[in-house]
Design a protein around this motif. Structure first.
Motif, short mmCIF file in Angstrom:
data_model
loop_
_atom_site.label_atom_id
_atom_site.label_comp_id
_atom_site.label_asym_id
_atom_site.label_seq_id
_atom_site.Cartn_x
_atom_site.Cartn_y
_atom_site.Cartn_z
N GLY A 193 42.32 44.13 -9.23
CA GLY A 193 43.35 43.43 -8.48
C GLY A 193 44.00 42.28 -9.23
N PHE A 194 43.65 42.09 -10.48
CA PHE A 194 44.29 41.05 -11.28
C PHE A 194 45.64 41.57 -11.77
N PRO A 195 46.71 40.78 -11.61
CA PRO A 195 48.06 41.33 -11.84
C PRO A 195 48.37 41.73 -13.26
N ALA A 196 47.70 41.16 -14.27
CA ALA A 196 48.09 41.41 -15.65
C ALA A 196 47.18 42.39 -16.38
N VAL A 197 46.18 42.96 -15.69
CA VAL A 197 45.28 43.93 -16.33
C VAL A 197 45.05 45.10 -15.38
N PRO A 198 44.72 46.28 -15.90
CA PRO A 198 44.49 47.43 -15.02
C PRO A 198 43.24 47.21 -14.15
N ASP A 199 43.24 47.84 -12.98
CA ASP A 199 42.04 47.80 -12.13
C ASP A 199 40.85 48.40 -12.88
N GLY A 200 39.71 47.73 -12.77
CA GLY A 200 38.51 48.20 -13.46
C GLY A 200 38.41 47.72 -14.89
N ALA A 201 39.32 46.87 -15.33
CA ALA A 201 39.27 46.35 -16.70
C ALA A 201 37.96 45.60 -16.91
N THR A 202 37.39 45.76 -18.11
CA THR A 202 36.12 45.13 -18.46
C THR A 202 36.29 44.32 -19.73
N VAL A 203 35.74 43.12 -19.72
CA VAL A 203 35.75 42.24 -20.88
C VAL A 203 34.31 41.83 -21.18
N ILE A 204 33.92 41.96 -22.44
CA ILE A 204 32.56 41.59 -22.86
C ILE A 204 32.65 40.40 -23.81
#
Length: 286
Positions: A49-60
């Motif tokens: 639901g973050f407007p600037a990244v795809p749904d399900g985006a993952t950052v490590i």
């Protein structure tokens, strides 16, 4: 993550030998004693639901902190102890992308001095830096920070005691996600004494803990809009105390935080969710 720290985490979980009753926990270092601390933190952030990244985006993100602790002198009420951050290495990547080194020099060279009592309690801070608490938390395996203290009386095996300290987890999302946030979740730290094992002239005391994060709702307002963040989650881990080193020589902790974010921006309202799964591995090196 270095293999030796992953092995350490397995050993911390595996040790569960019965302990003798009535373990007295005290801090009694020798002035001049020096040891190196290695703490590694790995966080996986999941975004929906973050407007600037795809749904399900993952950052490590991975951070490796090397520090040195020194017992400077005997002081009224305990010992004067200094912790210096020697180096910080950090890197991050989005799912499927290459690692990118993140320059993090804000903590490098930071030093904190505090008086530590015989119950391993910070009774006075001699420095005045904004990161003193964060630096001193390295003494407690990156977990047991300010407010922590061992019990006055002996602790029988299997006993759980309130330490007075808290476990902290960072809930962070960068501006590149479309909703920038940087909040903290925390849990009260109570330890259960599992065992005390004599090994090679030392006695190692093993603890574990499990606790829910205290639910938090935080509201922020700015010229660009407003934001309400609700946090919950849990913490669990194991710690090893060495009588010979008068220190936590090992630690493995897992922190899980779930967040809901409601934001109103110039482009409209946003409902988003995020999860932070953090592992902290700590090792004292002679």
């Amino acid at each position: 993550m270095p293999r030796n720290l992953l092995v350490l985490a397995v050993l911390l979980v595996a040790r569960a030998a019965p302990a003798q009753d009535g373990v007295t926990l005290r801090y009694a270092p020798t002035p001049g004693a020096t040891a190196r601390l290695l703490t590694e933190i790995r966080t996986t952030t999941s975004l929906t639901g973050f407007p600037a990244v795809p749904d399900g985006a993952t950052v490590i993100t991975e951070t490796r902190v090397n520090a040195t602790q020194r017992v400077l002198d005997v002081a009224p009420g305990g010992w004067l102890v200094e912790v210096v951050v020697d180096s910080v290495r950090a890197r991050r990547r989005s799912e499927g992308a290459a690692w990118v080194d993140a320059v993090d020099t804000g903590m490098v060279g930071r030093a904190a001095r505090a008086v530590i009592s015989d119950r391993f309690e910070v009774t006075g801070i001699r420095t005045t830096g904004p990161t003193d608490g964060e630096v001193l938390r390295l003494l407690g395996a990156g977990v047991a920070g300010l407010g922590f203290a061992f019990p006055v009386n002996p602790v029988p095996a299997g006993t759980t005691f309130a330490s007075g300290g808290r476990v902290y987890a960072r809930a962070h999302a960068g501006l590149e996600t479309g909703i920038a946030l940087d909040e903290t979740a925390f849990a009260d730290l109570s330890l259960t004494l599992d065992s005390a094992v004599a090994e090679g002239g030392d006695e190692l005391v093993y603890f574990h803990f499990r606790a829910p994060m205290t639910p938090r709702t935080v509201g922020r307002e700015s010229e660009d809009g407003n934001q309400v963040v609700t946090l919950s989650g849990g913490a669990a881990g194991r710690l090893v105390w060495s009588r010979a080193w008068n220190a936590f020589v090992g630690g493995a902790t897992r922190l899980r935080v779930e967040g809901t974010i409601r934001a109103r921006t110039p482009t409209g309202a946003v409902d988003a969710r995020a999860g932070w799964d953090t592992t902290i591995l700590h090792q004292l090196r002679p």
